[in-house]
Motif scaffolding. Structure first.
Motif, PDB file in Angstrom:
ATOM      1  N   PRO A  26      50.856  45.899 -27.315  1.00 57.44           N
ATOM      2  CA  PRO A  26      49.463  46.261 -27.588  1.00 57.44           C
ATOM      3  C   PRO A  26      48.617  45.011 -27.373  1.00 57.44           C
ATOM      4  CG  PRO A  26      50.870  46.661 -29.503  1.00 57.44           C
ATOM      5  CD  PRO A  26      51.668  45.863 -28.537  1.00 57.44           C
ATOM      6  N   THR A  41      56.396  42.729 -31.950  1.00 53.08           N
ATOM      7  CA  THR A  41      56.247  43.475 -30.687  1.00 53.08           C
ATOM      8  C   THR A  41      56.343  42.536 -29.494  1.00 53.08           C
ATOM      9  OG1 THR A  41      54.420  44.485 -31.894  1.00 53.08           O
ATOM     10  CG2 THR A  41      54.920  45.386 -29.740  1.00 53.08           C
ATOM     11  N   TRP A 242      38.917  52.879 -28.334  1.00 47.56           N
ATOM     12  CA  TRP A 242      40.136  53.253 -27.622  1.00 47.56           C
ATOM     13  C   TRP A 242      40.006  53.337 -26.117  1.00 47.56           C
ATOM     14  CZ3 TRP A 242      44.421  51.872 -29.655  1.00 47.56           C
ATOM     15  CH2 TRP A 242      44.461  51.713 -31.035  1.00 47.56           C
ATOM     16  N   ALA A 245      40.205  49.722 -25.251  1.00 42.59           N
ATOM     17  CA  ALA A 245      41.500  49.071 -25.504  1.00 42.59           C
ATOM     18  C   ALA A 245      42.620  49.638 -24.627  1.00 42.59           C
ATOM     19  CB  ALA A 245      41.860  49.213 -26.975  1.00 42.59           C
ATOM     20  N   LEU A 246      42.757  50.954 -24.611  1.00 45.23           N
ATOM     21  CA  LEU A 246      43.898  51.540 -23.891  1.00 45.23           C
ATOM     22  C   LEU A 246      43.815  51.288 -22.383  1.00 45.23           C
ATOM     23  CD1 LEU A 246      44.060  54.861 -25.918  1.00 45.23           C
ATOM     24  CD2 LEU A 246      45.889  53.150 -25.813  1.00 45.23           C
ATOM     25  N   ASN A 248      43.214  48.796 -20.881  1.00 41.01           N
ATOM     26  CA  ASN A 248      43.714  47.484 -20.467  1.00 41.01           C
ATOM     27  C   ASN A 248      45.006  47.589 -19.661  1.00 41.01           C
ATOM     28  OD1 ASN A 248      46.210  45.898 -21.824  1.00 41.01           O
ATOM     29  ND2 ASN A 248      45.556  47.518 -23.214  1.00 41.01           N
ATOM     30  N   GLU A 277      51.621  52.678 -36.486  1.00 44.49           N
ATOM     31  CA  GLU A 277      50.309  53.235 -36.831  1.00 44.49           C
ATOM     32  C   GLU A 277      49.410  53.463 -35.629  1.00 44.49           C
ATOM     33  OE1 GLU A 277      50.924  50.113 -36.980  1.00 44.49           O
ATOM     34  OE2 GLU A 277      49.113  48.918 -36.750  1.00 44.49           O
ATOM     35  N   HIS A 304      57.712  51.148 -33.038  1.00 44.44           N
ATOM     36  CA  HIS A 304      58.593  50.487 -34.010  1.00 44.44           C
ATOM     37  C   HIS A 304      57.941  50.451 -35.388  1.00 44.44           C
ATOM     38  CE1 HIS A 304      56.186  46.814 -34.046  1.00 44.44           C
ATOM     39  NE2 HIS A 304      56.119  46.905 -32.732  1.00 44.44           N
ATOM     40  N   GLY A 305      58.739  50.029 -36.363  1.00 39.89           N
ATOM     41  CA  GLY A 305      58.239  49.960 -37.742  1.00 39.89           C
ATOM     42  C   GLY A 305      57.506  48.651 -38.001  1.00 39.89           C
ATOM     43  N   ILE A 307      56.922  44.963 -40.080  1.00 39.70           N
ATOM     44  CA  ILE A 307      57.520  43.897 -40.878  1.00 39.70           C
ATOM     45  C   ILE A 307      56.752  43.903 -42.195  1.00 39.70           C
ATOM     46  CG2 ILE A 307      57.826  41.421 -41.137  1.00 39.70           C
ATOM     47  CD1 ILE A 307      58.339  41.159 -38.242  1.00 39.70           C
TER      48      ILE A 307
HETATM   49  N1  MSP Z   1      43.955  46.284 -30.931  1.00 40.49           N
HETATM   50  C1  MSP Z   1      44.798  47.311 -31.405  1.00 40.49           C
HETATM   51  C2  MSP Z   1      45.787  47.735 -30.361  1.00 40.49           C
HETATM   52  C3  MSP Z   1      45.188  48.240 -29.082  1.00 40.49           C
HETATM   53  S1  MSP Z   1      46.409  48.583 -27.909  1.00 40.49           S
HETATM   54  C4  MSP Z   1      45.637  49.339 -26.669  1.00 40.49           C
HETATM   55  C5  MSP Z   1      45.579  46.795 -32.628  1.00 40.49           C
HETATM   56  N2  MSP Z   1      45.627  45.475 -32.764  1.00 40.49           N
HETATM   57  S2  MSP Z   1      46.347  44.722 -33.990  1.00 40.49           S
HETATM   58  O1  MSP Z   1      46.193  43.314 -33.751  1.00 40.49           O
HETATM   59  O2  MSP Z   1      45.853  45.217 -35.227  1.00 40.49           O
HETATM   60  O3  MSP Z   1      47.826  45.092 -33.924  1.00 40.49           O
HETATM   61  C6  MSP Z   1      48.554  44.864 -32.752  1.00 40.49           C
HETATM   62  C7  MSP Z   1      49.996  45.265 -32.932  1.00 40.49           C
HETATM   63  O4  MSP Z   1      50.635  44.451 -33.912  1.00 40.49           O
HETATM   64  C8  MSP Z   1      50.137  46.707 -33.399  1.00 40.49           C
HETATM   65  O5  MSP Z   1      51.207  47.327 -32.750  1.00 40.49           O
HETATM   66  C9  MSP Z   1      50.394  46.502 -34.852  1.00 40.49           C
HETATM   67  O6  MSP Z   1      50.938  47.568 -35.479  1.00 40.49           O
HETATM   68  C10 MSP Z   1      51.310  45.285 -34.786  1.00 40.49           C
HETATM   69  N3  MSP Z   1      51.485  44.705 -36.085  1.00 40.49           N
HETATM   70  C11 MSP Z   1      50.523  44.122 -36.885  1.00 40.49           C
HETATM   71  N4  MSP Z   1      51.114  43.818 -38.085  1.00 40.49           N
HETATM   72  C12 MSP Z   1      52.421  44.179 -38.059  1.00 40.49           C
HETATM   73  C13 MSP Z   1      53.495  44.061 -38.927  1.00 40.49           C
HETATM   74  N5  MSP Z   1      53.361  43.538 -40.146  1.00 40.49           N
HETATM   75  N6  MSP Z   1      54.705  44.476 -38.491  1.00 40.49           N
HETATM   76  C14 MSP Z   1      54.909  44.938 -37.207  1.00 40.49           C
HETATM   77  N7  MSP Z   1      53.921  45.077 -36.388  1.00 40.49           N
HETATM   78  C15 MSP Z   1      52.644  44.791 -36.795  1.00 40.49           C
HETATM   79  O7  MSP Z   1      46.106  47.603 -33.357  1.00 40.49           O
END
Ligand code: MSP
Length: 660
Positions: A26, A41, A242, A245-246, A248, A277, A304-305, A307
């Motif tokens: 992402p 990720t 979205w 973002a998507l 991209n 999420e 995935h889940g 952390i």
């Molecule tokens: N900007 C959006 C994504 C847009 S994709 C077209 C976003 N950004 S984020 O910075 O909030 O999160 C980016 C990624 O990091 C997401 O997949 C998010 O779930 C992941 N994680 C952020 N905190 C996390 C954990 N504690 N554990 C695992 N992944 C986590 O969402």
């Protein structure tokens, strides 16, 4: 980027061109600094990208930052900088982290990049022209003092503004919507009939929670903030989240722009990876957007889940973030990569703690693999001066070890392909454990004492070294910094760790020469380390965040000297009629005098200020605030709990003195 970190035992040393492989993380919000949750990720995608290169694929690995939106606009405002100025150092921190963690991305996209902005405008227009975007009304909650819209779920526990905790009102705003409701059947069919979304349990989640209850059209523009991509044909709207973002994933390949031209080569994506999420956006909204644009659909999405830390998702807003820079500095980036990949079960959450990390490093890396390598190399050194004799004898239990090592590659490759990285590591560590057991069974130290048993001893050590070669070669994608060192220590020639060679036993030359080296993974003193870590990682989030920003934003003394700070005295002061926040100060600056407008009326009455000596920026470009000319800025300090204190000068300082 990749060039810097490519090892001699290159993933591409054995390239057989199996076609293309496009993998994406992402794009991250640079609203705060990256934490270990973000690393999962990216490290997982990096491992898969490296493994695919090893297999002979032409890999495109994309990551980046998602830089627009109200939250960033607000944070920038709080810091008195533009949104771009706010995100720039954080983006640098993300990139610095990816360098620290050896992330071999091929391309980095920022949604503020010009080419992306233009492409998104074109995509938005295309969808509008096709009749998939229409104008409607967005309803939500509005906080008047903060001038912010919120959704119900964003409100605090009392249903108030999550920022200032004051009551919100129902509000409406003109907005564009994407007609995703029309595509409910199509997307359901896609999710059920293909293996796009894994784990499979998430397909049911999507269908039962979002599709079956009725897909609601998605709000794709806003007018209540400006930090976004303007809708070209209606510029009071900015594109909302979205679509920006998507897109991209395709704009970074050159879709609707000339910055790149590998869209035809790499699209569709082979693997999108996200945490759970945002699976909904990648499995429903993204698929529908692509259907609307008549583009091929991506092949796989792995959700995935999280952390978690003490049972809660690690996140800035919770204040439980772990600084990956600190961990990488203490244990090395490979150990951190290893631990998060090893302990994240497929599709579910994993709990992170300092204890888990330190114990995992000790058990698997220091005692498990590190020990296997150092014992084997030390014995080859001790008994044969480093070079094995060509004559060697096979015996029980060689067969079992050889068979396990030889079949390992074909067990690991499909697991990596399915993003089952913890499982893949488990398989590799079964072989490592078997090799350690093999040492206990064959007792090389006994063989070494008996001059008659040299050939058998050589056989044992060879089997161990070649097993290590296979394990290290397969672990290269997981721990790219340390594995070349392992291969060097066991004397593996450069071409012995290609994908082909990793599926065969007996690749090392019979008279291989080992090279004793440094300890690969030093054993950690658990109790001492945990105490130190707990002290270090106690989340003092705001201060750390600011500190990190400061460090990423270093300026030279010359640059600082460009800001002219001077002393002055407030000789008159009154409220600015049109504003609740502003005071108009007349300042004796030791020269002709000047007027400065300052947003401090919440904290100071005009009569509190007259006669006080202050510090002001003397060479700031003049500006008009609520119709009043302001020639400079007085210095004040955030004093917590929404309080602000002006910096008053102590003693009788002449007006207009230089402050340095
Ligand atoms: N900007 C959006 C994504 C847009 S994709 C077209 C976003 N950004 S984020 O910075 O909030 O999160 C980016 C990624 O990091 C997401 O997949 C998010 O779930 C992941 N994680 C952020 N905190 C996390 C954990 N504690 N554990 C695992 N992944 C986590 O969402």
């Amino acid at each position: 980027m990749r060039e810097n970190i490519r090892a001699d035992y290159s993933e591409e040393s054995n390239k057989v061109n199996k076609g293309k492989y496009y993998i994406t993380t992402p794009i991250y919000y640079p609203s705060g600094n990256p934490h270990i949750g973000h690393c999962y990720t990216t490290v997982a995608c990096d491992t898969i990208a490296r493994f695919k290169r090893l297999e002979g694929y032409d890999v495109m690995f994309l990551t980046g930052t998602d830089e627009h939106g109200m939250k960033i606009e607000q944070k920038a405002k709080e810091q008195g900088v533009t949104p771009k100025e706010y995100v720039d150092p954080i983006v640098e921190n993300f990139k610095r982290l990816w360098e620290t963690m050896d992330i071999s991305y091929d391309r980095y996209i920022r949604t503020t990049d010009d080419y992306h902005v233009k492409s998104v405008q074109r995509i938005f227009k295309k969808l509008y022209d096709k009749g998939y975007i229409y104008k409607g009304e967005y309803t939500g909650k509005y906080c008047t003092p903060c001038e912010s819209f919120w959704t119900d779920s964003q409100l605090d526990e009392n249903g108030c503004c999550p920022d200032c905790h004051r009551p919100v009102i129902d509000a409406h705003e003109e907005a564009y919507f994407l007609k995703i409701s029309d595509f409910a059947d199509k997307v359901e069919k896609f999710l059920t009939e293909t293996d796009y979304l894994t784990p499979k349990s998430r397909v049911n989640e999507m269908i039962n929670n979002f599709i079956k209850p009725g897909l609601e059209d998605l709000c794709v523009s806003r007018t209540s903030f400006t930090w976004g991509i303007p809708v070209e044909f209606d510029p009071k709207h900015v594109v909302y989240v979205w679509i920006d973002a998507l897109s991209n994933y395709i704009t970074a390949l050159g879709y609707e722009n000339d910055a790149y031209d590998d869209f035809d080569k790499y699209w569709p994506a082979d693997l999108h990876m996200t945490a759970k999420e945002i699976v909904r956006f990648h499995s429903i909204v993204w698929i529908i957007m692509l259907m609307m644009l008549d583009l091929p659909l991506p092949k796989h999405l792995y959700g995935h889940g999280w952390i978690n830390f003490n049972g809660q998702k690690m996140a800035k807003s919770v204040g439980n973030v772990i600084d990956p820079f600190v961990l990488a500095q203490r244990y090395g980036s490979d150990a951190v990569r290893f631990q998060i990949l090893r302990d994240m079960p497929y599709g579910s959450d994993c709990n992170f703690s300092n204890e888990i990390m330190v114990n995992r490093i000790n058990t698997d890396l220091a005692n498990g693999f590190g020990n296997l390598v150092s014992r084997t190399v030390a014995m080859a050194d001790k008994y044969f001066g480093g070079t094995l004799p060509e004559e060697r004898e096979e015996n029980d239990p060689d067969g079992e070890l050889i068979e396990m090592a030889q079949s390992l590659r074909d067990k690991v490759a499909p697991l990596v392909e399915q993003a089952q990285l913890a499982k893949a590591l488990e398989e590799i560590f079964k072989v490592i454990a078997r090799a350690n057991k093999y040492i206990d069974e064959t007792e090389p130290w006994v063989l070494g004492k008996d001059g008659q048993k040299k050939a058998r001893l050589a056989g044992v050590l060879y089997n161990l070294l070649d097993t290590i070669r296979i394990c290290a070669g397969l672990l290269m994608a997981f721990m790219p910094k340390t594995m070349p060192k392992v291969l060097e220590q066991i004397g593996a020639p450069a071409n012995s760790a290609g994908f082909e060679e990793l599926g065969r036993f007996g690749v090392l030359p019979a008279n291989v020469t080992v090279h004793k080296g440094d300890v690969l993974f030093p054993r950690i003193d658990v109790d001492k380390e945990i105490d130190e870590l707990n002290a270090l990682l106690t989340p003092a989030k705001t201060i750390r965040e600011d500190e990190d920003l400061d460090r990423a934003n270093i300026i030279t003394i010359d640059k600082f000297a460009e800001v002219k700070l001077r002393s002055g005295e407030i000789t008159a002061c009154e409220k600015v009629a049109k504003s609740k926040k502003l005071l108009k100060l007349t300042v004796d600056d030791g020269r002709h005098g000047r007027q400065i407008v300052s947003g401090i009326s919440n904290w100071y009455k005009p009569e509190d200020l007259v006669g006080r000596k202050i510090v002001f920026v003397a060479n700031l470009a003049p500006a008009k605030l609520c119709g009043e000319l302001s020639e400079g800025m007085i210095l004040a300090c955030d004093a917590g709990d929404d309080d602000v204190r002006v910096l008053f000068l102590d003693g009788d300082v002449p007006n207009g003195s230089t402050i340095r």
